[in-house]
Design a protein around this motif. Structure first.
Motif, PDB file in Angstrom:
ATOM      1  N   LYS A 245     -48.032  58.850  11.253  1.00  0.00           N
ATOM      2  CA  LYS A 245     -48.356  60.452  11.021  1.00  0.00           C
ATOM      3  C   LYS A 245     -47.461  61.448  11.761  1.00  0.00           C
TER       4      LYS A 245
ATOM      5  N   HIS B  65     -60.931  64.595  23.877  1.00  0.00           N
ATOM      6  CA  HIS B  65     -59.907  63.338  24.291  1.00  0.00           C
ATOM      7  C   HIS B  65     -60.387  62.605  25.577  1.00  0.00           C
TER       8      HIS B  65
ATOM      9  N   ARG C 229     -53.480  66.879  10.450  1.00  0.00           N
ATOM     10  CA  ARG C 229     -54.970  66.793  10.488  1.00  0.00           C
ATOM     11  C   ARG C 229     -55.582  68.129  10.206  1.00  0.00           C
TER      12      ARG C 229
ATOM     13  N   GLN D 111     -66.057  61.832  11.345  1.00  0.00           N
ATOM     14  CA  GLN D 111     -67.460  62.197  11.914  1.00  0.00           C
ATOM     15  C   GLN D 111     -68.566  61.841  10.526  1.00  0.00           C
TER      16      GLN D 111
ATOM     17  N   LYS E  38     -50.539  50.782  17.060  1.00  0.00           N
ATOM     18  CA  LYS E  38     -50.959  51.782  18.105  1.00  0.00           C
ATOM     19  C   LYS E  38     -50.749  51.060  19.398  1.00  0.00           C
TER      20      LYS E  38
ATOM     21  N   MET F  23     -61.006  58.886  21.534  1.00  0.00           N
ATOM     22  CA  MET F  23     -61.147  58.638  20.001  1.00  0.00           C
ATOM     23  C   MET F  23     -60.334  57.335  19.877  1.00  0.00           C
TER      24      MET F  23
HETATM   25  P1  TMP Z   1     -54.067  62.155  16.555  1.00  0.00           P
HETATM   26  O1  TMP Z   1     -53.863  63.311  17.540  1.00  0.00           O
HETATM   27  O2  TMP Z   1     -53.468  60.842  16.987  1.00  0.00           O
HETATM   28  O3  TMP Z   1     -54.122  62.713  15.298  1.00  0.00           O
HETATM   29  O4  TMP Z   1     -55.524  61.893  17.043  1.00  0.00           O
HETATM   30  C1  TMP Z   1     -56.784  62.807  16.981  1.00  0.00           C
HETATM   31  C2  TMP Z   1     -58.093  62.084  17.005  1.00  0.00           C
HETATM   32  O5  TMP Z   1     -59.128  63.032  16.636  1.00  0.00           O
HETATM   33  C3  TMP Z   1     -58.100  60.937  15.767  1.00  0.00           C
HETATM   34  O6  TMP Z   1     -58.841  59.742  16.519  1.00  0.00           O
HETATM   35  C4  TMP Z   1     -58.905  61.701  14.797  1.00  0.00           C
HETATM   36  C5  TMP Z   1     -59.825  62.643  15.591  1.00  0.00           C
HETATM   37  N1  TMP Z   1     -60.469  63.675  14.851  1.00  0.00           N
HETATM   38  C6  TMP Z   1     -61.623  63.715  14.289  1.00  0.00           C
HETATM   39  O7  TMP Z   1     -62.381  62.615  14.734  1.00  0.00           O
HETATM   40  N2  TMP Z   1     -62.133  64.672  13.699  1.00  0.00           N
HETATM   41  C7  TMP Z   1     -61.459  65.732  13.419  1.00  0.00           C
HETATM   42  O8  TMP Z   1     -61.878  66.737  12.561  1.00  0.00           O
HETATM   43  C8  TMP Z   1     -60.118  65.754  13.912  1.00  0.00           C
HETATM   44  C9  TMP Z   1     -59.253  66.968  13.591  1.00  0.00           C
HETATM   45  C10 TMP Z   1     -59.561  64.828  14.507  1.00  0.00           C
END
Ligand code: TMP
Length: 217
Positions: free
Chosen positions: A15, A53, A95, A104, A145, A159
């Motif tokens: 992504k 995080h 996102r 969630q 990953k 996460m």
């Molecule tokens: P990323 O920066 O690699 O996209 O990871 C963001 C992490 O946050 C990913 O594991 C998904 C999580 N996330 C949620 O669980 N809920 C949310 O509303 C958002 C925006 C991200």
């Protein structure tokens, strides 16, 4: 009013790479574009991101988690996204609301109706015009990953430490959401080459922007 496009994807879907390529492409076509991400995108949002995080925060409860995501989102929408859209800028966001519903809602098992209510409050009802979802099998994504972490010594976040079943529910959730609104979602196979995925993303975006005449071909 500018267009609002969001990119969604499971872990290891590529992504971030695709997001950067899309941003560069739109700018090169003369489109006024603002690129931002969730959680984060504002100074306050980035501080909330750090809490979300932090692997030390394993005591964080699902309800508290969702409210932190919502708080970061409320700040981003009001401070950055709405003003940009009002100025006619195309906003691309790494996102958005659909992440909350997938992670969630389907992932943690929180009530979807309650999440919709919370996200509606946080965003004032602002929805993406187009959701681009990069889909791939969970095992493939997690392996990608893991390799990327090894190669780049990237930070492991809270996460990233969920059980396999959690990520399976997240993926199933994304696909269920996409099936409910096929005209607003563009689901792409993230196992294809970077170039092939990017070409399909551009097609999706061009179709949306063509109505506003923003992409000159
Ligand atoms: P990323 O920066 O690699 O996209 O990871 C963001 C992490 O946050 C990913 O594991 C998904 C999580 N996330 C949620 O669980 N809920 C949310 O509303 C958002 C925006 C991200």
């Amino acid at each position: 009013m500018g267009h609002f496009i969001t990119l969604e994807g499971s872990e290891g879907s590529g992504k971030s790479t695709q997001f950067r390529l899309l941003q560069t492409y739109l700018a090169s076509r003369g489109v006024r574009v603002l690129a931002t991400r969730e959680p984060g995108g504002t100074s306050i949002g980035e501080q909330i991101r750090a809490v979300l995080h932090d692997v030390g925060n394993d005591a964080l409860r699902p309800r508290a988690e969702v409210l932190l995501y919502a708080a970061a989102r409320a700040q981003l929408v009001e401070q950055v996204i709405r003003p940009a859209l009002a100025a006619g800028t195309v906003v691309i966001c790494d996102r958005y609301v659909e992440s909350t519903l997938a992670y969630q809602g389907y992932g943690r098992g929180l009530d979807l109706a309650a999440l919709l209510e919370i996200t509606r409050f946080a965003t004032g009802g602002l929805r993406a015009d187009q959701v681009i979802y990069l889909d791939l099998p969970v095992e493939v994504g997690l392996e990608r990953k893991r390799l990327a972490h090894e190669r780049e010594h990237a930070e492991i976040t809270r996460m990233d430490q969920q059980a396999l079943e959690f990520y399976r529910r997240v993926r199933a959730g994304y696909l269920a959401l996409a099936a409910q609104e096929p005209e607003r979602w563009c689901v792409l196979d993230a196992q294809q080459s970077i170039e092939a995925v990017q070409a399909q993303i551009r097609q999706c975006v061009a179709a949306l922007l063509a109505s506003g005449g923003d992409v000159r071909s």
